[in-house]
Motif scaffolding. Structure first.
Motif, short mmCIF file in Angstrom:
data_model
loop_
_atom_site.label_atom_id
_atom_site.label_comp_id
_atom_site.label_asym_id
_atom_site.label_seq_id
_atom_site.Cartn_x
_atom_site.Cartn_y
_atom_site.Cartn_z
N SER A 181 0.87 -1.18 0.00
CA SER A 181 0.00 0.00 0.00
C SER A 181 0.90 1.22 0.00
CB SER A 181 -0.90 0.03 1.24
OG SER A 181 -0.14 0.37 2.40
N SER A 182 0.36 2.35 -0.44
CA SER A 182 1.22 3.52 -0.55
C SER A 182 0.41 4.80 -0.64
CB SER A 182 2.10 3.37 -1.80
OG SER A 182 3.00 4.45 -1.91
N THR A 183 1.00 5.89 -0.17
CA THR A 183 0.41 7.23 -0.29
C THR A 183 1.54 8.23 -0.22
OG1 THR A 183 -1.22 8.76 0.66
CG2 THR A 183 0.07 7.51 2.22
N ASP A 184 1.31 9.46 -0.72
CA ASP A 184 2.34 10.47 -0.44
C ASP A 184 2.05 11.12 0.91
OD1 ASP A 184 0.22 12.12 -1.16
OD2 ASP A 184 1.45 13.48 -2.34
N ILE A 185 3.07 11.75 1.48
CA ILE A 185 2.89 12.40 2.78
C ILE A 185 2.65 13.88 2.51
CG2 ILE A 185 3.82 12.75 5.10
CD1 ILE A 185 5.73 10.43 4.60
N SER A 186 1.39 14.25 2.40
CA SER A 186 1.07 15.65 2.12
C SER A 186 0.36 16.28 3.31
CB SER A 186 0.22 15.76 0.86
OG SER A 186 -0.92 14.93 0.94
N ASP A 187 -0.40 15.50 4.06
CA ASP A 187 -1.13 16.05 5.21
C ASP A 187 -0.40 15.83 6.52
OD1 ASP A 187 -3.10 16.84 3.50
OD2 ASP A 187 -4.42 15.14 3.89
N GLY A 188 0.77 15.20 6.48
CA GLY A 188 1.51 14.87 7.70
C GLY A 188 1.58 13.37 7.88
N LEU A 189 2.71 12.91 8.41
CA LEU A 189 2.95 11.47 8.56
C LEU A 189 1.81 10.76 9.30
CD1 LEU A 189 4.84 9.02 8.31
CD2 LEU A 189 5.99 9.79 10.39
N TYR A 190 1.39 11.34 10.44
CA TYR A 190 0.37 10.70 11.25
C TYR A 190 -0.95 10.59 10.48
CZ TYR A 190 -2.36 9.61 15.45
OH TYR A 190 -3.17 9.02 16.39
N SER A 191 -1.34 11.69 9.88
CA SER A 191 -2.60 11.76 9.16
C SER A 191 -2.61 10.82 7.95
CB SER A 191 -2.81 13.21 8.74
OG SER A 191 -4.12 13.42 8.35
N ASP A 192 -1.51 10.79 7.23
CA ASP A 192 -1.47 9.93 6.04
C ASP A 192 -1.36 8.45 6.42
OD1 ASP A 192 -1.71 11.80 3.81
OD2 ASP A 192 0.14 12.66 4.57
N LEU A 193 -0.67 8.17 7.53
CA LEU A 193 -0.63 6.78 8.01
C LEU A 193 -2.02 6.35 8.48
CD1 LEU A 193 0.89 4.20 8.72
CD2 LEU A 193 1.58 5.26 10.89
N LYS A 194 -2.74 7.29 9.11
CA LYS A 194 -4.10 7.01 9.54
C LYS A 194 -4.99 6.63 8.34
CE LYS A 194 -7.45 9.39 12.40
NZ LYS A 194 -7.69 10.63 13.15
N ASN A 195 -4.76 7.29 7.21
CA ASN A 195 -5.52 6.94 6.00
C ASN A 195 -5.23 5.51 5.55
OD1 ASN A 195 -6.69 9.43 5.82
ND2 ASN A 195 -5.17 10.26 4.39
N ILE A 196 -3.96 5.14 5.59
CA ILE A 196 -3.62 3.75 5.23
C ILE A 196 -4.30 2.80 6.21
CG2 ILE A 196 -1.72 2.05 5.24
CD1 ILE A 196 0.01 3.99 3.77
N CYS A 197 -4.22 3.11 7.51
CA CYS A 197 -4.84 2.25 8.53
C CYS A 197 -6.35 2.14 8.32
CB CYS A 197 -4.55 2.80 9.93
SG CYS A 197 -2.83 2.63 10.42
N MET A 198 -7.01 3.27 8.20
CA MET A 198 -8.47 3.27 8.06
C MET A 198 -8.92 2.48 6.84
SD MET A 198 -9.44 7.20 9.06
CE MET A 198 -10.66 7.28 7.76
N THR A 199 -8.28 2.75 5.71
CA THR A 199 -8.74 2.12 4.47
C THR A 199 -8.31 0.66 4.39
OG1 THR A 199 -6.80 2.99 3.30
CG2 THR A 199 -8.82 4.28 3.16
N GLY A 229 3.29 17.65 10.66
CA GLY A 229 3.56 18.67 9.65
C GLY A 229 3.25 18.19 8.25
N GLY A 230 2.67 19.05 7.45
CA GLY A 230 2.29 18.67 6.10
C GLY A 230 3.36 18.97 5.06
N ASP A 231 3.01 18.72 3.80
CA ASP A 231 3.79 19.15 2.64
C ASP A 231 5.15 18.50 2.47
OD1 ASP A 231 1.78 20.76 1.75
OD2 ASP A 231 2.60 22.61 2.58
N ASP A 232 5.34 17.29 3.03
CA ASP A 232 6.63 16.62 2.81
C ASP A 232 6.78 16.10 1.37
OD1 ASP A 232 8.09 16.81 5.19
OD2 ASP A 232 6.82 15.31 6.13
N TYR A 233 5.68 15.56 0.83
CA TYR A 233 5.69 14.95 -0.51
C TYR A 233 6.75 13.86 -0.65
CZ TYR A 233 2.44 18.64 -1.03
OH TYR A 233 1.36 19.45 -0.80
N GLU A 234 7.05 13.21 0.49
CA GLU A 234 7.76 11.94 0.46
C GLU A 234 6.72 10.84 0.35
OE1 GLU A 234 10.92 11.52 0.27
OE2 GLU A 234 11.75 13.47 0.83
N ILE A 235 7.16 9.58 0.26
CA ILE A 235 6.21 8.46 0.12
C ILE A 235 6.18 7.65 1.41
CG2 ILE A 235 5.53 6.48 -1.31
CD1 ILE A 235 7.29 7.62 -3.55
#
Lengths: 307, 307
Positions: free
Chosen positions: B204-222, B257-263
């Motif tokens: 699974s994968s996403t970019d980190i645009s909203d912050g590490l915690y928030s984007d990880l939460k998206n992976i967890c939730m979905t 923190g947002g806007d990292d645009y790492e993966i």
């Protein structure tokens, strides 16, 4: 700077990929055997704060639907970008999203993604719309032929005259006529029922969003031809005829007024036998538009939205 | 209302077309064997009036490139919507369009269409980006597996710390570090060189645009899973380590923190052997994110941009 100047200055000369963009000479782009279009509407420019949000949503969808169906293709998919301004509240958003779903269902459009952001000032809304072609051809703006006849769908100028009624509530006109025109301004009705006919019969085609003259000029420029149209043949609604009789100066709005979202197309003789299609002229040599039996030649350069 | 609430309230429950939209549970949509993403940036929210327009243009392209490459796919086409605010002049537009062309060339992107309008207030910019898949799979957000390991590319938190430096010019930090962080804020550098590796190896994968915690939460939730991450394993730049040492409260920016645009991605053990990839934790049962060795649990709900 208008949009044509923008394209000439910043895009056409630097474009290495004309097979995809059609060199920005059309209102659609082409990629992956699909066609794409995108339009933005801004609060205070293309709609107003006190407009019904249900209708604003439909306008956003329909100005985009119009681009694709004028190519003779039924749109299938879209993406939605909402930058919601400071005056947007839950009530506005509820009504707006009801309008979105109403038209997604009406046009059988699949919303496949989008982005929502807050904006500090006014609301700015974009839709990107596309359709696969399944190896069907689509009708370009640039493919009119010499001596082709010029056709329009529906009646022309209503939307711009509706905007006039809206901005001049004291203008003398029977209420049923001013209401008719204002509704034509608020709610475009792209001619989806004519998309297949256009696909089968038209040689070139565009929607009328910037005004009849301006959009015809685009067909002429991109097809390297001129045109001759009869003003008296341009189809007018009863309401448009009435308001022009009251104020003959408004005649220029038939030519220059934007937001009709009817279809302007070229093709062989006889296409006017189809319902809601009117023949208004023909394609000629040269690069001029000759407007026959029109007595007010001021401001005939068409509406160009400045950017 | 944040974007998740918006999707739940207005989209997911009314969506009849989940195979195209992925039920809005991903940051890309799928149609015609292609994937699509779109992002908007607003002046005063996502960039500022005095930012270099050349870099604003690159930011617009890169925040969108980031979405597609985090799926393990190289983007190919885009459409550009410019609503140019009242402060835009020819100089701004020239620099901005140079930035657009610079990144179109860098990422070998075909600009196939767009729309330009004036806006009454601030500038609002959208890009829609897509790529055909040629029957390649793309990596979803929702497909993490229990006991998969969690990885990130590059270093985390720099962009948000750069914004802090920008907004607090008097904060004590060596200039070379603050400049480094500010540049990370101004110019995202999506990891296009890792797109194929992600495609081959990630579950699974996403970019980190909203912050590490928030984007990880998206992976967890979905993915219907929880996660456990070690704060001490999150890769930091030298500059980030220095600024956190000066002001330990800034540690939350690594997480939120947002806007990292790492993966941020999940997969089997051992992927950290690849350059610029760090293992930071693993997927667990449940639906909680357990943040190990982190001593400041305030505000750990992640950055959610309000709409």
């Amino acid at each position: 700077m208008n949009e044509f100047d923008f394209i000439n200055k910043y895009l056409s000369s630097k474009n290495n990929f004309s097979k995809f963009s059609l060199n920005y000479r059309d209102d659609v782009g082409y990629a992956n055997n699909s066609i794409f279009s995108t339009d933005t509407i801004c609060e205070g420019v293309h709609f107003y704060k006190d407009d019904n949000p249900f209708l604003v949503a439909k306008k956003l969808i329909r100005v985009n639907v119009s681009d694709i169906i004028s190519k003779g293709i039924i749109p299938k998919f879209c993406l939605l970008n909402l930058s919601l301004g400071k005056d947007v509240d839950d009530i506005w958003l509820d009504k707006f999203m009801k309008g979105i779903h109403s038209d997604l269902n009406f046009y059988k459009l699949n919303l496949i993604g989008g982005d929502t952001t807050k904006n500090l000032h006014n609301t700015v809304l974009s839709l990107t719309i596309f359709s696969d072609l399944k190896d069907k051809k689509f009708i370009k703006r640039s493919s009119a032929k010499l001596n082709n006849f010029i056709y329009v769908t529906g009646t022309i100028g209503d939307s711009s005259l509706g905007l006039f009624c809206r901005n001049n509530p004291d203008f003398h006109l029977l209420k049923k006529y001013s209401e008719y025109l204002k509704n034509r301004y608020l709610l475009p009705k792209p001619r989806i029922e004519l998309a297949n006919f256009i696909n089968k019969n038209a040689t070139s085609s565009t929607d009328i969003s910037d005004g009849l003259y301006s959009d015809l000029k685009n067909i002429c420029m991109t097809s390297n031809l001129g045109a001759e149209i009869n003003f008296s043949k341009i189809p007018l609604s009863t309401a448009a005829s009435k308001i022009i009789k009251e104020n003959p100066k408004l005649k220029t709005r038939i030519i220059n007024g934007g937001d009709d979202y009817e279809i302007l197309f070229t093709g062989p003789d006889g296409l006017e036998k189809k319902k809601n299609i009117t023949k208004i002229g023909k394609m000629t040599k040269g690069n001029q538009i000759n407007l026959i039996d029109f007595d007010d030649r001021i401001n005939l350069d068409g509406y160009k939205h400045e950017i």
